[in-house]
Motif scaffolding. Sequence first.
Motif, PDB file in Angstrom:
ATOM      1  N   SER A 124       0.850  -1.190   0.000  1.00  0.00           N
ATOM      2  CA  SER A 124       0.000   0.000   0.000  1.00  0.00           C
ATOM      3  C   SER A 124       0.885   1.240   0.000  1.00  0.00           C
ATOM      4  O   SER A 124       2.089   1.168   0.262  1.00  0.00           O
ATOM      5  CB  SER A 124      -0.907   0.011   1.236  1.00  0.00           C
ATOM      6  N   SER A 125       0.291   2.380  -0.254  1.00  0.00           N
ATOM      7  CA  SER A 125       1.066   3.617  -0.246  1.00  0.00           C
ATOM      8  C   SER A 125       1.608   3.895   1.157  1.00  0.00           C
ATOM      9  O   SER A 125       2.698   4.442   1.302  1.00  0.00           O
ATOM     10  CB  SER A 125       0.217   4.788  -0.737  1.00  0.00           C
ATOM     11  N   GLU A 166       0.538  -5.976   8.891  1.00  0.00           N
ATOM     12  CA  GLU A 166      -0.882  -5.769   8.628  1.00  0.00           C
ATOM     13  C   GLU A 166      -1.101  -5.933   7.134  1.00  0.00           C
ATOM     14  O   GLU A 166      -0.365  -5.357   6.324  1.00  0.00           O
ATOM     15  CB  GLU A 166      -1.331  -4.378   9.055  1.00  0.00           C
ATOM     16  N   PHE A 167      -2.094  -6.757   6.790  1.00  0.00           N
ATOM     17  CA  PHE A 167      -2.409  -6.933   5.381  1.00  0.00           C
ATOM     18  C   PHE A 167      -3.874  -7.266   5.217  1.00  0.00           C
ATOM     19  O   PHE A 167      -4.536  -7.729   6.146  1.00  0.00           O
ATOM     20  CB  PHE A 167      -1.526  -8.008   4.728  1.00  0.00           C
ATOM     21  N   THR A 168      -4.387  -7.001   4.027  1.00  0.00           N
ATOM     22  CA  THR A 168      -5.772  -7.294   3.676  1.00  0.00           C
ATOM     23  C   THR A 168      -5.772  -8.306   2.545  1.00  0.00           C
ATOM     24  O   THR A 168      -4.997  -8.169   1.593  1.00  0.00           O
ATOM     25  CB  THR A 168      -6.512  -6.020   3.217  1.00  0.00           C
ATOM     26  N   VAL A 169      -6.614  -9.326   2.654  1.00  0.00           N
ATOM     27  CA  VAL A 169      -6.792 -10.293   1.578  1.00  0.00           C
ATOM     28  C   VAL A 169      -8.260 -10.285   1.177  1.00  0.00           C
ATOM     29  O   VAL A 169      -9.146 -10.128   2.017  1.00  0.00           O
ATOM     30  CB  VAL A 169      -6.353 -11.728   1.974  1.00  0.00           C
ATOM     31  N   THR A 170      -8.500 -10.426  -0.116  1.00  0.00           N
ATOM     32  CA  THR A 170      -9.864 -10.471  -0.632  1.00  0.00           C
ATOM     33  C   THR A 170      -9.975 -11.630  -1.608  1.00  0.00           C
ATOM     34  O   THR A 170      -9.133 -11.797  -2.485  1.00  0.00           O
ATOM     35  CB  THR A 170     -10.240  -9.151  -1.338  1.00  0.00           C
ATOM     36  N   ALA A 211       9.488  -2.182   0.427  1.00  0.00           N
ATOM     37  CA  ALA A 211       8.050  -2.427   0.424  1.00  0.00           C
ATOM     38  C   ALA A 211       7.707  -3.598  -0.491  1.00  0.00           C
ATOM     39  O   ALA A 211       6.875  -4.439  -0.151  1.00  0.00           O
ATOM     40  CB  ALA A 211       7.312  -1.164   0.000  1.00  0.00           C
ATOM     41  N   ALA A 212       8.361  -3.685  -1.644  1.00  0.00           N
ATOM     42  CA  ALA A 212       8.107  -4.787  -2.576  1.00  0.00           C
ATOM     43  C   ALA A 212       8.535  -6.127  -1.985  1.00  0.00           C
ATOM     44  O   ALA A 212       7.835  -7.136  -2.129  1.00  0.00           O
ATOM     45  CB  ALA A 212       8.824  -4.537  -3.895  1.00  0.00           C
ATOM     46  N   VAL A 220      -0.415  -5.265   1.383  1.00  0.00           N
ATOM     47  CA  VAL A 220       0.317  -5.187   2.642  1.00  0.00           C
ATOM     48  C   VAL A 220       0.383  -3.724   3.078  1.00  0.00           C
ATOM     49  O   VAL A 220       0.823  -2.866   2.316  1.00  0.00           O
ATOM     50  CB  VAL A 220       1.739  -5.784   2.498  1.00  0.00           C
ATOM     51  N   HIS A 221      -0.089  -3.476   4.293  1.00  0.00           N
ATOM     52  CA  HIS A 221      -0.145  -2.107   4.810  1.00  0.00           C
ATOM     53  C   HIS A 221       1.010  -1.786   5.756  1.00  0.00           C
ATOM     54  O   HIS A 221       1.418  -0.635   5.865  1.00  0.00           O
ATOM     55  CB  HIS A 221      -1.462  -1.868   5.547  1.00  0.00           C
ATOM     56  N   ARG A 222       1.486  -2.807   6.484  1.00  0.00           N
ATOM     57  CA  ARG A 222       2.565  -2.586   7.447  1.00  0.00           C
ATOM     58  C   ARG A 222       3.405  -3.849   7.529  1.00  0.00           C
ATOM     59  O   ARG A 222       2.877  -4.955   7.533  1.00  0.00           O
ATOM     60  CB  ARG A 222       1.986  -2.266   8.831  1.00  0.00           C
ATOM     61  N   TYR A 223       4.718  -3.681   7.572  1.00  0.00           N
ATOM     62  CA  TYR A 223       5.640  -4.807   7.751  1.00  0.00           C
ATOM     63  C   TYR A 223       6.890  -4.266   8.425  1.00  0.00           C
ATOM     64  O   TYR A 223       7.542  -3.361   7.913  1.00  0.00           O
ATOM     65  CB  TYR A 223       6.020  -5.437   6.405  1.00  0.00           C
ATOM     66  N   ARG A 224       7.163  -4.802   9.587  1.00  0.00           N
ATOM     67  CA  ARG A 224       8.346  -4.369  10.321  1.00  0.00           C
ATOM     68  C   ARG A 224       8.984  -5.603  10.951  1.00  0.00           C
ATOM     69  O   ARG A 224       8.312  -6.379  11.628  1.00  0.00           O
ATOM     70  CB  ARG A 224       7.950  -3.365  11.399  1.00  0.00           C
ATOM     71  N   GLU A 225      10.266  -5.783  10.719  1.00  0.00           N
ATOM     72  CA  GLU A 225      10.983  -6.897  11.327  1.00  0.00           C
ATOM     73  C   GLU A 225      11.344  -6.560  12.765  1.00  0.00           C
ATOM     74  O   GLU A 225      11.486  -5.393  13.123  1.00  0.00           O
ATOM     75  CB  GLU A 225      12.234  -7.219  10.516  1.00  0.00           C
ATOM     76  N   ARG A 226      11.505  -7.583  13.552  1.00  0.00           N
ATOM     77  CA  ARG A 226      11.873  -7.422  14.953  1.00  0.00           C
ATOM     78  C   ARG A 226      13.266  -6.813  15.059  1.00  0.00           C
ATOM     79  O   ARG A 226      14.166  -7.180  14.307  1.00  0.00           O
ATOM     80  CB  ARG A 226      11.865  -8.796  15.626  1.00  0.00           C
ATOM     81  N   GLU A 227      13.418  -5.898  15.996  1.00  0.00           N
ATOM     82  CA  GLU A 227      14.730  -5.314  16.263  1.00  0.00           C
ATOM     83  C   GLU A 227      15.088  -5.603  17.702  1.00  0.00           C
ATOM     84  O   GLU A 227      14.285  -5.373  18.606  1.00  0.00           O
ATOM     85  CB  GLU A 227      14.706  -3.797  16.037  1.00  0.00           C
ATOM     86  N   GLY A 228      16.261  -6.114  17.916  1.00  0.00           N
ATOM     87  CA  GLY A 228      16.704  -6.402  19.269  1.00  0.00           C
ATOM     88  C   GLY A 228      17.666  -7.570  19.283  1.00  0.00           C
ATOM     89  O   GLY A 228      18.267  -7.915  18.261  1.00  0.00           O
TER      90      GLY A 228
END
Length: 168
Positions: free
Chosen positions: A49-50, A147-151, A63-64, A127-135
């Motif tokens: 998503s944008s 966060e993602f939407t499927v239809t 993002a891709a 896909v609206h949000r994707y963040r890998e774990r940091e630590g």
Amino acid sequence: MPRLAACLATFALLLGSGCSWWGPDFVQQRQFERVPFVDRLAIVPFYPSSRLTRAAGSEGPSAADAAAFVTRLVTEMAVPRVPVIPSSDVELAFTGSGQVIPRQDPEVAAALVAKKFGADAVLLGQVHRYREREGSAVGSMRPASVEFTVTLYDAPSGRRMWTATFSH
């Protein structure tokens, strides 16, 4: 012949229990039509998503790449429950015929996958949000997040049958 509605419910449970970091976090789920029997499901490559594109920085995946990862994960979770035409095959079908992947045009996608693969349904995602774990192993500075939407659309008609947004 698996019933796709049961497969989607199982998919949702799998997201909640199969991967500890996903959690059972449905933001929204809606069924639009009675979901028929599905013999073959085609998955169109998800697109960012944008909001994800703006958030993608120099650290972590692009993002891709994030969208491609979520597409692979959804495909792997669906495979044991219903025969799946993977996104790579769907992508080749479009690019091989000189077409752009219609990530936002379900009618075109549904018609092509029904014709080329005999699919009964097509799944499109964003896909609206994707963040890998940091630590470190001791603790996390930032937890993983997605966060993602499927239809789900009927093939070949392109009628919307089911949609859900997952967030964790």
